[in-house]
Design an enzyme around this catalytic site. Structure first.
Site, short mmCIF file in Angstrom:
data_model
loop_
_atom_site.label_atom_id
_atom_site.label_comp_id
_atom_site.label_asym_id
_atom_site.label_seq_id
_atom_site.Cartn_x
_atom_site.Cartn_y
_atom_site.Cartn_z
N THR A 34 -7.48 62.02 47.65
CA THR A 34 -8.41 60.88 47.61
C THR A 34 -8.17 59.96 48.80
O THR A 34 -9.12 59.46 49.42
CB THR A 34 -8.27 60.13 46.27
OG1 THR A 34 -8.35 61.07 45.22
CG2 THR A 34 -9.36 59.09 46.10
N PHE A 80 -8.39 48.06 52.93
CA PHE A 80 -8.76 48.58 51.62
C PHE A 80 -7.53 48.87 50.76
O PHE A 80 -7.65 49.46 49.69
CB PHE A 80 -9.65 49.83 51.78
CG PHE A 80 -10.98 49.50 52.39
CD1 PHE A 80 -11.84 48.61 51.78
CD2 PHE A 80 -11.36 50.06 53.59
CE1 PHE A 80 -13.07 48.28 52.35
CE2 PHE A 80 -12.58 49.74 54.18
CZ PHE A 80 -13.44 48.86 53.55
N LYS A 81 -6.37 48.49 51.27
CA LYS A 81 -5.11 48.67 50.52
C LYS A 81 -5.16 49.98 49.73
O LYS A 81 -5.04 50.00 48.49
CB LYS A 81 -4.84 47.47 49.62
CG LYS A 81 -4.66 46.19 50.44
CD LYS A 81 -4.13 45.03 49.62
CE LYS A 81 -3.92 43.79 50.46
NZ LYS A 81 -5.18 43.15 50.91
N GLY A 88 2.03 29.18 54.43
CA GLY A 88 2.90 29.68 55.50
C GLY A 88 2.55 29.07 56.85
O GLY A 88 1.45 28.56 57.06
N SER A 89 3.52 29.14 57.77
CA SER A 89 3.31 28.60 59.12
C SER A 89 3.28 29.76 60.12
O SER A 89 4.13 30.66 60.07
CB SER A 89 4.44 27.62 59.46
OG SER A 89 4.96 27.84 60.74
N VAL A 144 -0.65 32.45 56.15
CA VAL A 144 -0.60 31.24 56.99
C VAL A 144 -1.74 30.28 56.60
O VAL A 144 -2.86 30.72 56.35
CB VAL A 144 -0.74 31.64 58.48
CG1 VAL A 144 -1.00 30.42 59.35
CG2 VAL A 144 0.50 32.38 58.94
#
Ligand code: O7E
Length: 219
Positions: free
Chosen positions: A69, A61-62, A177-178, A172
């Site tokens: 809060t 939820f970043k 990205g790998s 990825v």
């Protein structure tokens, strides 16, 4: 989180039946499933506990608010059954401290975003990513999020946090990205979404990425 396949599925689907089916299919091939706004807003927060019965859940939820809060959000997420929660670091040490305190009460983990994997992360985030990594390290969180799209940044962030906390690394596959490069740069886990859940056979796709990771470690 138990370090086995070192793969985390980002389950950004919006259908409950599909989410539960994929979770069951990939069980054993992923160490955790990350779920966030798309699935929880579409199906309700009970999905967190339903998936957590099969595979550990990282709730994405970043979280980025004032401490009070943040506390209320953390309590909801952990009460719903999440094993870990992703929060932003830019809100500062008091907000982060509150999230860590609530997580401890629930025996859960906090992961802090440093630099994101998309190109827009270069506009603002990259400039403060190293400070946020240091903040996360000081707060003794379980780990940080760093971009698989820039393995050199994973390496840099690893040099700041040392080996006491983990790096989980998205970007990825579809984002370019790998998995092998991110792991070799110092990521503990890679996070993969579309390359698994949009595959004809998500289980096979997860197995293949898990094998790529294992081969990179064994090299
Ligand atoms: O590109 P995909 O489909 O493999 O999905 C990647 C997932 O990781 C998706 O849920 C996205 O929201 C998330 N993510 C990034 O792609 N980049 C970031 O920098 C950070 C995240 C993220 O999940 O942050 C917390 C780990």
């Amino acid at each position: 989180m138990i370090k086995d396949t070192r793969l985390i599925l980002a389950l950004d689907v919006t259908d409950r039946h599909q989410a539960l089916k994929i979770s069951q299919d990939v069980k054993g091939y992923v160490d955790a499933i990350k779920i966030g706004y798309p699935l929880v807003l579409a199906t309700g927060k009970d999905i967190i506990g339903e998936i957590a019965e099969m595979v550990p859940v990282i709730a994405d939820f970043k979280v980025a608010d004032i401490p009070n809060t943040d506390r209320l959000i953390c309590e909801q997420v952990f009460s719903a059954g999440a094993n870990a929660l992703i929060v932003h670091g830019f809100t500062g040490s008091d907000s982060l401290k509150t999230c860590v305190e609530v997580a401890e009460v629930h025996g859960a983990d906090i992961y802090v975003v440093t630099e994101m994997s998309h190109p827009g992360a270069l506009d603002f985030m990259q400039k403060v990513a190293e400070d946020m990594a240091q903040l996360a390290s000081n707060a003794k969180v379980a780990g940080v999020v760093a971009p698989a799209t820039r393995p050199e940044r994973v390496q840099k962030i690893r040099s700041i946090i040392g080996n006491d906390i983990a790096i989980i690394s998205p970007g990825v596959g579809v984002q370019g990205g790998s998995a092998a490069d991110a792991i070799k740069a110092g990521a503990d886990w890679v996070i993969v979404g579309r390359s698994i859940y949009l595959a004809d056979d998500p289980k096979k796709a997860a197995m293949e990425i898990a094998k790529e990771i294992k081969d990179a470690i064994d090299q």
